[in-house]
Design a protein around this motif. Sequence first.
Motif, mmCIF file in Angstrom:
data_model
loop_
_atom_site.group_PDB
_atom_site.id
_atom_site.type_symbol
_atom_site.label_atom_id
_atom_site.label_comp_id
_atom_site.label_asym_id
_atom_site.label_seq_id
_atom_site.Cartn_x
_atom_site.Cartn_y
_atom_site.Cartn_z
ATOM 1 N N GLU A 177 32.182 49.996 43.545
ATOM 2 C CA GLU A 177 33.273 49.141 44.001
ATOM 3 C C GLU A 177 33.224 47.823 43.236
ATOM 4 O OE1 GLU A 177 35.762 49.640 46.121
ATOM 5 O OE2 GLU A 177 35.145 51.712 46.485
ATOM 6 N N PRO A 178 34.287 47.458 42.488
ATOM 7 C CA PRO A 178 34.279 46.182 41.763
ATOM 8 C C PRO A 178 34.158 45.008 42.729
ATOM 9 C CG PRO A 178 36.092 47.589 41.035
ATOM 10 C CD PRO A 178 35.538 48.209 42.278
ATOM 11 N N GLU A 211 41.133 31.072 45.151
ATOM 12 C CA GLU A 211 42.267 31.271 44.255
ATOM 13 C C GLU A 211 42.923 32.603 44.588
ATOM 14 O OE1 GLU A 211 43.743 29.518 42.059
ATOM 15 O OE2 GLU A 211 42.386 27.864 41.592
ATOM 16 N N LEU A 212 44.205 32.721 44.311
ATOM 17 C CA LEU A 212 44.912 33.978 44.512
ATOM 18 C C LEU A 212 44.802 34.822 43.245
ATOM 19 C CD1 LEU A 212 48.108 32.718 46.373
ATOM 20 C CD2 LEU A 212 45.922 33.466 47.326
ATOM 21 N N ALA A 213 44.534 36.096 43.417
ATOM 22 C CA ALA A 213 44.325 36.989 42.279
ATOM 23 C C ALA A 213 45.586 37.088 41.429
ATOM 24 C CB ALA A 213 43.917 38.372 42.771
ATOM 25 N N ASP A 214 45.435 36.831 40.110
ATOM 26 C CA ASP A 214 46.554 37.082 39.210
ATOM 27 C C ASP A 214 46.569 38.574 38.867
ATOM 28 O OD1 ASP A 214 44.530 37.482 37.341
ATOM 29 O OD2 ASP A 214 44.811 35.538 36.370
ATOM 30 N N ASP A 215 47.532 38.988 38.064
ATOM 31 C CA ASP A 215 47.684 40.419 37.774
ATOM 32 C C ASP A 215 46.439 40.997 37.116
ATOM 33 O OD1 ASP A 215 50.197 40.326 38.852
ATOM 34 O OD2 ASP A 215 51.254 40.227 36.929
ATOM 35 N N SER A 216 45.840 40.237 36.193
ATOM 36 C CA SER A 216 44.676 40.731 35.463
ATOM 37 C C SER A 216 43.475 40.920 36.386
ATOM 38 C CB SER A 216 44.326 39.760 34.333
ATOM 39 O OG SER A 216 43.149 40.166 33.666
ATOM 40 N N ALA A 217 43.172 39.903 37.198
ATOM 41 C CA ALA A 217 42.034 40.001 38.116
ATOM 42 C C ALA A 217 42.274 41.079 39.163
ATOM 43 C CB ALA A 217 41.786 38.653 38.786
ATOM 44 N N ALA A 218 43.505 41.165 39.654
ATOM 45 C CA ALA A 218 43.822 42.166 40.670
ATOM 46 C C ALA A 218 43.614 43.577 40.125
ATOM 47 C CB ALA A 218 45.265 41.989 41.144
ATOM 48 N N GLY A 267 40.774 46.058 41.539
ATOM 49 C CA GLY A 267 41.405 47.064 42.378
ATOM 50 C C GLY A 267 42.062 46.486 43.613
ATOM 51 N N LEU A 268 42.663 45.292 43.465
ATOM 52 C CA LEU A 268 43.286 44.605 44.587
ATOM 53 C C LEU A 268 44.771 44.388 44.311
ATOM 54 C CD1 LEU A 268 40.549 41.854 45.063
ATOM 55 C CD2 LEU A 268 40.800 43.944 46.413
ATOM 56 N N SER A 269 45.462 43.891 45.302
ATOM 57 C CA SER A 269 46.866 43.533 45.124
ATOM 58 C C SER A 269 46.960 42.116 44.573
ATOM 59 C CB SER A 269 47.615 43.603 46.459
ATOM 60 O OG SER A 269 47.557 44.905 47.000
ATOM 61 N N PRO A 270 47.901 41.848 43.664
ATOM 62 C CA PRO A 270 48.098 40.466 43.204
ATOM 63 C C PRO A 270 48.344 39.545 44.394
ATOM 64 C CG PRO A 270 49.349 41.997 41.839
ATOM 65 C CD PRO A 270 48.814 42.804 42.995
ATOM 66 N N GLY A 271 47.756 38.359 44.330
ATOM 67 C CA GLY A 271 47.897 37.409 45.424
ATOM 68 C C GLY A 271 46.802 37.491 46.464
ATOM 69 N N THR A 272 45.871 38.456 46.320
ATOM 70 C CA THR A 272 44.747 38.545 47.254
ATOM 71 C C THR A 272 43.844 37.319 47.085
ATOM 72 O OG1 THR A 272 44.749 40.961 47.182
ATOM 73 C CG2 THR A 272 42.728 39.897 47.942
ATOM 74 N N PRO A 273 43.438 36.656 48.171
ATOM 75 C CA PRO A 273 42.539 35.498 48.038
ATOM 76 C C PRO A 273 41.170 35.915 47.491
ATOM 77 C CG PRO A 273 43.602 35.514 50.194
ATOM 78 C CD PRO A 273 43.875 36.850 49.571
ATOM 79 N N THR A 322 35.486 38.701 48.146
ATOM 80 C CA THR A 322 34.650 38.391 49.309
ATOM 81 C C THR A 322 34.718 39.453 50.401
ATOM 82 O OG1 THR A 322 36.436 37.058 50.260
ATOM 83 C CG2 THR A 322 34.807 35.914 48.913
ATOM 84 N N SER A 323 35.559 40.476 50.244
ATOM 85 C CA SER A 323 35.600 41.531 51.259
ATOM 86 C C SER A 323 34.410 42.468 51.128
ATOM 87 C CB SER A 323 36.901 42.334 51.143
ATOM 88 O OG SER A 323 36.924 43.096 49.947
ATOM 89 N N GLN A 324 33.719 42.429 49.989
ATOM 90 C CA GLN A 324 32.609 43.335 49.749
ATOM 91 C C GLN A 324 31.248 42.689 49.976
ATOM 92 O OE1 GLN A 324 33.080 46.572 48.994
ATOM 93 N NE2 GLN A 324 35.283 46.264 49.072
ATOM 94 N N LEU A 325 31.176 41.365 49.885
ATOM 95 C CA LEU A 325 29.899 40.660 49.944
ATOM 96 C C LEU A 325 30.038 39.356 50.708
ATOM 97 C CD1 LEU A 325 28.897 41.010 46.192
ATOM 98 C CD2 LEU A 325 27.687 42.109 48.061
ATOM 99 N N VAL A 326 28.907 38.883 51.225
ATOM 100 C CA VAL A 326 28.815 37.520 51.739
ATOM 101 C C VAL A 326 28.104 36.704 50.672
ATOM 102 C CG1 VAL A 326 27.769 36.023 53.475
ATOM 103 C CG2 VAL A 326 28.770 38.214 54.157
ATOM 104 N N PHE A 327 28.734 35.652 50.184
ATOM 105 C CA PHE A 327 28.132 34.802 49.165
ATOM 106 C C PHE A 327 27.537 33.578 49.848
ATOM 107 C CE2 PHE A 327 31.446 37.192 46.941
ATOM 108 C CZ PHE A 327 30.677 37.778 45.956
ATOM 109 N N SER A 328 26.257 33.339 49.593
ATOM 110 C CA SER A 328 25.539 32.277 50.283
ATOM 111 C C SER A 328 24.842 31.387 49.269
ATOM 112 C CB SER A 328 24.503 32.880 51.241
ATOM 113 O OG SER A 328 23.515 33.588 50.505
#
Length: 244
Positions: free
Chosen positions: A137-138, A187-194, A198-204, A229-235
């Motif tokens: 999972e990316p 930041e909201l995911a742009d097309d490239s990052a999304a 594997g996310l929708s554009p605009g995902t935080p 951040t849906s896959q991990l908790v960053f601390s």
Amino acid sequence: MLDPRSPMPLYRQLADELAEHIRDGLYAPGARIPSEHQLASQYDLGRPTVRQATEVLVRQRVLERRRGAGTFVAERPPEVDLFSLGGTLESFRKRGLTLRTRWLERIHRCEVGEDADQPFAGRRAFRAARLGSLQKEPVLIETFYFDPSAFPDLDQSPPGPAASLSAHIGSRYNARPSGGRQSFKIELADDSAAEALGLSPGTPLLEVVRTLDFPSAPAAIHTVLTCNTSQLVFSQDLGDLTYA
């Protein structure tokens, strides 16, 4: 206890009480909570009210529904300290996790735009980008900029995508960071990052911006980490704190 006279809706009161039970350990991660029928009987509520309460916690990712099995306390995502200077791969390794990486852009020379908000604005730099995945999972994108005067010919003998860039810089150039700065924001995911994550554009997404200084080269490495951040908790580990 729920208070029918409270201005707070009963489903919100129940959601808060269930969340408190989870925090207190009454329902452990992965445990099945009582059924809607059981909760309705326990709290003398209608099942639609109970369903509203559990739906609140499902949306907050505190609970998860499993078809045909019931509603369970969500497992806590793995926690990773991405704010250390030891490197991303090392941060995952310390938590017993293996981050699989592949190049999105191999190390190459580039001209950084003059309006870029980073130390290499209007200058030449080495640039690279790689995608990190956990159990296929990316989870993050790392975009690197290196000072060519501090790390000459870096593009001629680059490390592999699974190698630690921190270790490569240390061994090849006998260089260790002496300090740095970092910031983080949403930041909201742009097309490239999304597409890469594997996310929708605009995902935080969590964006961590890190600049490392070296004894003879300030701001020699600039890195932008774009994290799902849906896959991990960053601390962040603050280490030992001493109070005067």
